[in-house]
Structures are given as C-alpha cells and as structure tokens.
Design a protein around this motif. Structure first.
Motif, PDB file in Angstrom:
ATOM      1  N   UNK A 104      39.455   5.420  41.116  1.00 31.67           N
ATOM      2  CA  UNK A 104      40.103   6.122  40.016  1.00 31.67           C
ATOM      3  C   UNK A 104      39.284   7.317  39.532  1.00 31.67           C
ATOM      4  N   UNK A 105      37.980   7.275  39.701  1.00 26.79           N
ATOM      5  CA  UNK A 105      37.156   8.448  39.379  1.00 26.79           C
ATOM      6  C   UNK A 105      37.500   9.601  40.309  1.00 26.79           C
ATOM      7  N   UNK A 106      37.637   9.304  41.593  1.00 21.52           N
ATOM      8  CA  UNK A 106      38.015  10.339  42.563  1.00 21.52           C
ATOM      9  C   UNK A 106      39.410  10.879  42.278  1.00 21.52           C
ATOM     10  N   UNK A 107      40.347   9.992  41.923  1.00 21.35           N
ATOM     11  CA  UNK A 107      41.690  10.451  41.568  1.00 21.35           C
ATOM     12  C   UNK A 107      41.666  11.351  40.343  1.00 21.35           C
ATOM     13  N   UNK A 108      40.905  10.959  39.334  1.00 21.46           N
ATOM     14  CA  UNK A 108      40.822  11.768  38.109  1.00 21.46           C
ATOM     15  C   UNK A 108      40.274  13.153  38.411  1.00 21.46           C
ATOM     16  N   UNK A 109      39.265  13.200  39.286  1.00 23.92           N
ATOM     17  CA  UNK A 109      38.693  14.494  39.658  1.00 23.92           C
ATOM     18  C   UNK A 109      39.677  15.310  40.497  1.00 23.92           C
ATOM     19  N   UNK A 110      40.259  14.666  41.480  1.00 25.71           N
ATOM     20  CA  UNK A 110      41.153  15.367  42.407  1.00 25.71           C
ATOM     21  C   UNK A 110      42.388  15.912  41.691  1.00 25.71           C
ATOM     22  N   UNK A 111      42.943  15.077  40.804  1.00 26.87           N
ATOM     23  CA  UNK A 111      44.142  15.480  40.076  1.00 26.87           C
ATOM     24  C   UNK A 111      43.813  16.237  38.792  1.00 26.87           C
ATOM     25  N   UNK A 113      42.853  14.950  35.926  1.00 27.62           N
ATOM     26  CA  UNK A 113      43.741  14.223  35.042  1.00 27.62           C
ATOM     27  C   UNK A 113      42.955  13.551  33.913  1.00 27.62           C
ATOM     28  N   UNK A 114      43.167  13.996  32.691  1.00 29.19           N
ATOM     29  CA  UNK A 114      42.470  13.434  31.536  1.00 29.19           C
ATOM     30  C   UNK A 114      42.920  12.004  31.232  1.00 29.19           C
ATOM     31  N   UNK A 115      44.162  11.683  31.538  1.00 26.48           N
ATOM     32  CA  UNK A 115      44.647  10.318  31.294  1.00 26.48           C
ATOM     33  C   UNK A 115      43.855   9.306  32.130  1.00 26.48           C
ATOM     34  N   UNK A 116      43.585   9.648  33.399  1.00 27.03           N
ATOM     35  CA  UNK A 116      42.747   8.788  34.237  1.00 27.03           C
ATOM     36  C   UNK A 116      41.330   8.693  33.667  1.00 27.03           C
ATOM     37  N   UNK A 117      40.783   9.817  33.258  1.00 28.08           N
ATOM     38  CA  UNK A 117      39.418   9.826  32.701  1.00 28.08           C
ATOM     39  C   UNK A 117      39.341   8.938  31.457  1.00 28.08           C
ATOM     40  N   UNK A 118      40.354   9.032  30.595  1.00 29.10           N
ATOM     41  CA  UNK A 118      40.376   8.210  29.381  1.00 29.10           C
ATOM     42  C   UNK A 118      40.475   6.725  29.734  1.00 29.10           C
ATOM     43  N   UNK A 119      41.320   6.395  30.692  1.00 30.89           N
ATOM     44  CA  UNK A 119      41.475   4.999  31.108  1.00 30.89           C
ATOM     45  C   UNK A 119      40.170   4.467  31.701  1.00 30.89           C
ATOM     46  N   UNK A 120      39.491   5.291  32.466  1.00 26.61           N
ATOM     47  CA  UNK A 120      38.209   4.877  33.043  1.00 26.61           C
ATOM     48  C   UNK A 120      37.177   4.599  31.962  1.00 26.61           C
ATOM     49  N   UNK A 121      37.189   5.416  30.928  1.00 26.03           N
ATOM     50  CA  UNK A 121      36.230   5.243  29.830  1.00 26.03           C
ATOM     51  C   UNK A 121      36.458   3.939  29.077  1.00 26.03           C
ATOM     52  N   UNK A 122      37.686   3.407  29.123  1.00 26.73           N
ATOM     53  CA  UNK A 122      38.016   2.182  28.400  1.00 26.73           C
ATOM     54  C   UNK A 122      37.783   0.913  29.215  1.00 26.73           C
ATOM     55  N   UNK A 123      37.456   1.040  30.490  1.00 27.51           N
ATOM     56  CA  UNK A 123      37.210  -0.140  31.320  1.00 27.51           C
ATOM     57  C   UNK A 123      35.947  -0.861  30.868  1.00 27.51           C
ATOM     58  N   UNK A 124      35.925  -2.155  31.149  1.00 24.71           N
ATOM     59  CA  UNK A 124      34.718  -2.925  30.854  1.00 24.71           C
ATOM     60  C   UNK A 124      33.572  -2.386  31.700  1.00 24.71           C
ATOM     61  N   UNK A 125      32.348  -2.552  31.231  1.00 25.15           N
ATOM     62  CA  UNK A 125      31.206  -2.074  32.023  1.00 25.15           C
ATOM     63  C   UNK A 125      31.189  -2.750  33.398  1.00 25.15           C
ATOM     64  N   UNK A 126      30.714  -2.016  34.376  1.00 19.28           N
ATOM     65  CA  UNK A 126      30.646  -2.561  35.729  1.00 19.28           C
ATOM     66  C   UNK A 126      29.665  -3.730  35.774  1.00 19.28           C
ATOM     67  N   UNK A 127      30.015  -4.760  36.545  1.00 19.43           N
ATOM     68  CA  UNK A 127      29.124  -5.918  36.635  1.00 19.43           C
ATOM     69  C   UNK A 127      27.854  -5.575  37.404  1.00 19.43           C
TER      70      UNK A 127
END
Length: 165
Positions: A104-111, A113-127
C-alpha cells in the motif's frame, strides 16, 4: 514419486480439491481461529491453482497448465512450512503485515494518493520479530534429497523465456 502414474496423481489432486470445495463448513478450535483465518487464503489459493491446472489438462492444454504447478507447489510448501516449523505462523503473520504495508505504500506513491497515505498512518504498528525466509530455504528444510527443489526448478523453466520453455 516418479513411479506414480500421471492419472493417479491427477486423481489425488482432484480428490484434494473436491475435499475443500464440497465441505459444508469448518469446525475451528477457538484457540486456533486466528491461525485458521490467517492461513485459509493460502490453503484456498493452493487448491484453486491445483483445480485450474486440472481444468486445463482436461481441456488438453497441458502446456498452459504447467505454469500453475510451481505456483501451487510454492503455496503448498509455504503452508506446510508455516504449519510445521516452530514459530512459522508468527513469521508468516509478520511477513503478511510487512508485505501489506509495503504494497500500500507503493500504491500510495505510484497513485500519489493521500487517502492511501492516511489509511497507512492509521494502521497498527508493524510487529517485531522475524519474517519468512527465502522460499528455497523452506524447500530445503523439507526436501529428502533434492526431489522438491529439482521438481520446482523443472516446473519453473516453463514460465521463463528460455530455450527450455
């Protein structure tokens, strides 16, 4: 394995595929419900690749079916490794979480897209913890001799633009 007639192998694949397709439901131990949900997609994808292989073979399109065989083998070996190796489920879960964020980081960059960036920021921290290793290392963990590795390489030749294809 080379002594097994092709028809017997196809019958076995057909029986495996129908065992998933014809099931009325699953009884899932609550203690393992999370693992089931995590791994079911991998199981279903293995069966679907296998079913597609059989469908193409029955349509006399074996050359077109062959590329599905290494994909099914990759999924089956990965699933078996995750299930059998101590800590395999955790490593798979970590890999899935990291892969999702990377995708999704690659999609946000490629597109752009701020909506993807915002959604990524809301994800739980990586394990933390380790992830799955290289596929060939998983194969070698199970391989008695080099049967699986050799089979994988032979099957994979069909999908590369080489003289062997």
């Amino acid at each position: 394995m080379s002594d097994v007639p092709k028809a017997a192998l196809e019958d076995w694949i057909r029986a495996c595929v129908s065992s998933l397709r014809n099931v009325d439901g699953f009884t899932i131990d609550k203690a393992h419900a999370d693992e089931f949900l995590l791994l079911y997609g991998l199981i279903a994808r293995t069966f679907r690749y296998s079913n597609a292989y059989l469908t193409l073979v029955e349509a006399e399109m074996e050359g077109e079916a062959v590329p599905l065989a290494p994909a099914a083998l990759e999924h089956a070996v990965t699933l078996q490794w995750v299930f059998v190796v101590d800590g395999g489920v955790s490593k798979y879960r970590n890999s899935v979480a990291h892969d999702r964020v990377e995708h999704y980081t690659k999609l946000a960059e490629w597109l752009d897209n701020d909506e993807f960036r915002d959604a990524l920021a809301e994800l739980e921290p990586l394990p933390g913890g380790s992830r799955l290793g290289k596929f060939m290392a998983m194969v070698r963990d199970f391989d008695q001799g080099t049967f699986l590795e050799t089979t994988y390489h032979v099957l994979s030749q069909h999908v590369h633009v080489t003289h062997s294809a």
